[in-house]
Design an enzyme around this catalytic site. Structure first.
Site, PDB file in Angstrom:
ATOM      1  N   LEU A  70      -9.590   6.978  -2.953  1.00  0.00           N
ATOM      2  CA  LEU A  70      -9.826   7.560  -1.629  1.00  0.00           C
ATOM      3  C   LEU A  70      -8.517   8.083  -1.025  1.00  0.00           C
ATOM      4  O   LEU A  70      -8.487   9.155  -0.423  1.00  0.00           O
ATOM      5  CB  LEU A  70     -10.476   6.527  -0.703  1.00  0.00           C
ATOM      6  CG  LEU A  70     -10.856   7.040   0.687  1.00  0.00           C
ATOM      7  CD1 LEU A  70     -11.811   8.228   0.607  1.00  0.00           C
ATOM      8  CD2 LEU A  70     -11.477   5.924   1.529  1.00  0.00           C
ATOM      9  N   LYS A  71      -7.448   7.326  -1.227  1.00  0.00           N
ATOM     10  CA  LYS A  71      -6.139   7.778  -0.724  1.00  0.00           C
ATOM     11  C   LYS A  71      -5.747   9.108  -1.375  1.00  0.00           C
ATOM     12  O   LYS A  71      -5.210  10.004  -0.712  1.00  0.00           O
ATOM     13  CB  LYS A  71      -5.102   6.699  -1.015  1.00  0.00           C
ATOM     14  CG  LYS A  71      -3.647   7.110  -0.840  1.00  0.00           C
ATOM     15  CD  LYS A  71      -3.223   7.340   0.600  1.00  0.00           C
ATOM     16  CE  LYS A  71      -1.698   7.571   0.657  1.00  0.00           C
ATOM     17  NZ  LYS A  71      -1.273   8.185   1.895  1.00  0.00           N
ATOM     18  N   LEU A  72      -6.046   9.256  -2.671  1.00  0.00           N
ATOM     19  CA  LEU A  72      -5.729  10.521  -3.336  1.00  0.00           C
ATOM     20  C   LEU A  72      -6.598  11.657  -2.788  1.00  0.00           C
ATOM     21  O   LEU A  72      -6.134  12.787  -2.658  1.00  0.00           O
ATOM     22  CB  LEU A  72      -5.864  10.397  -4.856  1.00  0.00           C
ATOM     23  CG  LEU A  72      -4.812   9.490  -5.521  1.00  0.00           C
ATOM     24  CD1 LEU A  72      -5.047   9.402  -7.025  1.00  0.00           C
ATOM     25  CD2 LEU A  72      -3.390   9.989  -5.242  1.00  0.00           C
TER      26      LEU A  72
END
Lengths: 304, 304
Positions: free
Chosen positions: A177-179
């Site tokens: 999700l961070k990516l």
């Protein structure tokens, strides 16, 4: 409960300070802190924060919750995987909270070796740049075993941000999700650079486009990036090209593994490559100079 | 002062209603209105608006300020250029205010033939979709002769939007800025589509990415588009593919003439072409289905 923070970079330094404040307020023991160079530890102490300098070895043996925020996968593998988990000295049930943006696969690997030793490894990368960290407005993306997430959450919620996003049980999910979040940031940067350049090249002027962006995206990171591009303050590095290259490589790797077609990330990558080759020490906002040059304009419109 | 509005499409209908309210409030004569089909005129009247149906010929002979918002360059050339200016019947000093997104060159042409006859042609495209128009939150981009802009401005400011952006003296400049704005919208749509798809394909789920977008871009058009994509409500056409194709063609033409390098617009164009070919009657948000298919996912994730 003993807490620790390892890795006092731009983000880690600010987050550690907030967690230390929370511990002080709750009458809990001082936050154990470690950084590769001691200057950041000294700065936290000089700032009167509720912290105590500690070695990796000391932290491994005494801490119940250990936040880490190091620069790359190699540092996480070495310090979390070998120096701490591999030492066999950690408290049973200790929780490691990974805050760095590392590869999802690295996180899954570290979680598996932690589990083998009766330890826990959560991931909690954050969305938001240092100014948002200072203002306690980060968005932490928390993943891993639900029981441990429940223990860690009070040290995040209303401590470093208002809202904690619970991503899922798999430690890799928060990194994925961070990516996705980083994909959004880097393509947003490219979009702003191209929009300003289209305005300038077509004669309407980049400042009018900036006004438009401010109207459409008030209160978002868009206005800040547009300002840095028109002010040409790329020397003030807030998002380094090292960081941008690492993130973009991870994004494209994730897309390839997932079979996701995200051509905009490749457009940004091309311009980032050129910027890194020509001006390796600038901020990511310098990408506007590359777009200008590709459009027959000078890298800088105002400065020589 | 007699005002008129020609072209009661999605946007024109709402804007004409606001201008009519303003005239009523100021005790001014009714707004003369014309539309190709009469239904929209009847609807304004049925809605109790301070308007009066009129022919193009009647408007040309009596109006002092004539707003126009027709679908394309051809309609503007015909009705403004031939039927009105070409009639030789317009009041000396009459002001035409072009609100459609037409080519900057077409606007310059219409301004030049207006000037030859002692008439004025301003451009005033707007940023914002119908819901923003209803809420009087459009951003009008006004360009042309400053003296005439000053006369027209009171019928825009606090009537259809809070802030009027004064772009410049050249009638083409507002259109060029509007195309920069449209570039921002279409690449934003592509960015949202790719981000949601990366989340879905990588296993984290599009809804988590939507949460992230909502956190980063609260109160902007991003959240609305992300919602339409995850709800899969592309049948509810708010931004038609006809409109998107016209805008994208004009954007790429402007970039080519200006030598501006904006590869992201080309990425969107490729997906738009595929969408237009497969599902010509959908909303622009349907582009997410094309990105999904290119990533090995079905066009719709929820609906069959």
């Amino acid at each position: 409960m003993i807490l620790a923070y390892i890795g006092l970079g731009n983000m880690g330094y600010i987050i550690a300070g907030h967690i230390a404040d929370k511990l002080k307020q709750d009458g809990e023991p001082t936050l154990l802190v470690y950084n590769r160079s001691n200057a950041k530890v000294d700065a936290l102490i000089a700032d009167g924060k509720h912290v105590q300098s500690a070695s990796i070895d000391h932290i491994a043996r005494h801490a119940d919750i250990i936040f880490t925020c190091m620069f790359n996968d190699e540092a996480s593998k070495q310090i979390i995987g070998k120096d701490m988990i591999g030492s066999g000295q950690m408290k049973h049930g200790a929780i490691i909270v990974e805050q760095a943006t590392i590869r999802p696969d690295t996180a899954e690997f570290l979680a598996s070796i932690a589990n083998e030793k009766g330890l826990h490894y959560l991931t909690c990368p954050v969305m938001g740049a240092p100014p948002r960290a200072t203002a306690k407005l980060l968005v932490p993306l928390l993943a891993g075993n639900p029981a441990q997430r429940k223990i860690v959450r009070p040290y995040l919620e209303n401590v470093i941000g208002k809202v904690v996003v619970e991503v899922g049980d798999s430690p890799g999910s928060a990194l994925r999700l961070k990516l996705c979040g980083n994909y959004i940031i880097v393509t947003m940067v490219e979009m702003i650079a191209e929009a300003l350049t289209l305005g300038e090249a077509s004669g309407v002027g980049q400042n009018k486009v900036q006004e438009l962006l401010a109207g459409l995206f008030a209160g978002t990171p868009v206005t800040d990036y547009a300002q840095r591009m028109t002010d040409e303050t790329y020397d003030d590095v807030r998002f380094s090209l090292d960081g941008a290259n690492k993130d973009t490589t991870y994004i494209l790797d994730l897309a390839e593994k997932s079979n996701a077609d995200i051509p905009m990330a490749k457009v940004f990558k091309n311009h980032l490559d050129k910027l890194t080759s020509d001006y390796p020490s600038l901020d990511i906002s310098g990408v506007v100079g590359v777009v200008r040059e590709a459009s027959g304009l000078p890298f800088n419109l105002k400065k020589a």
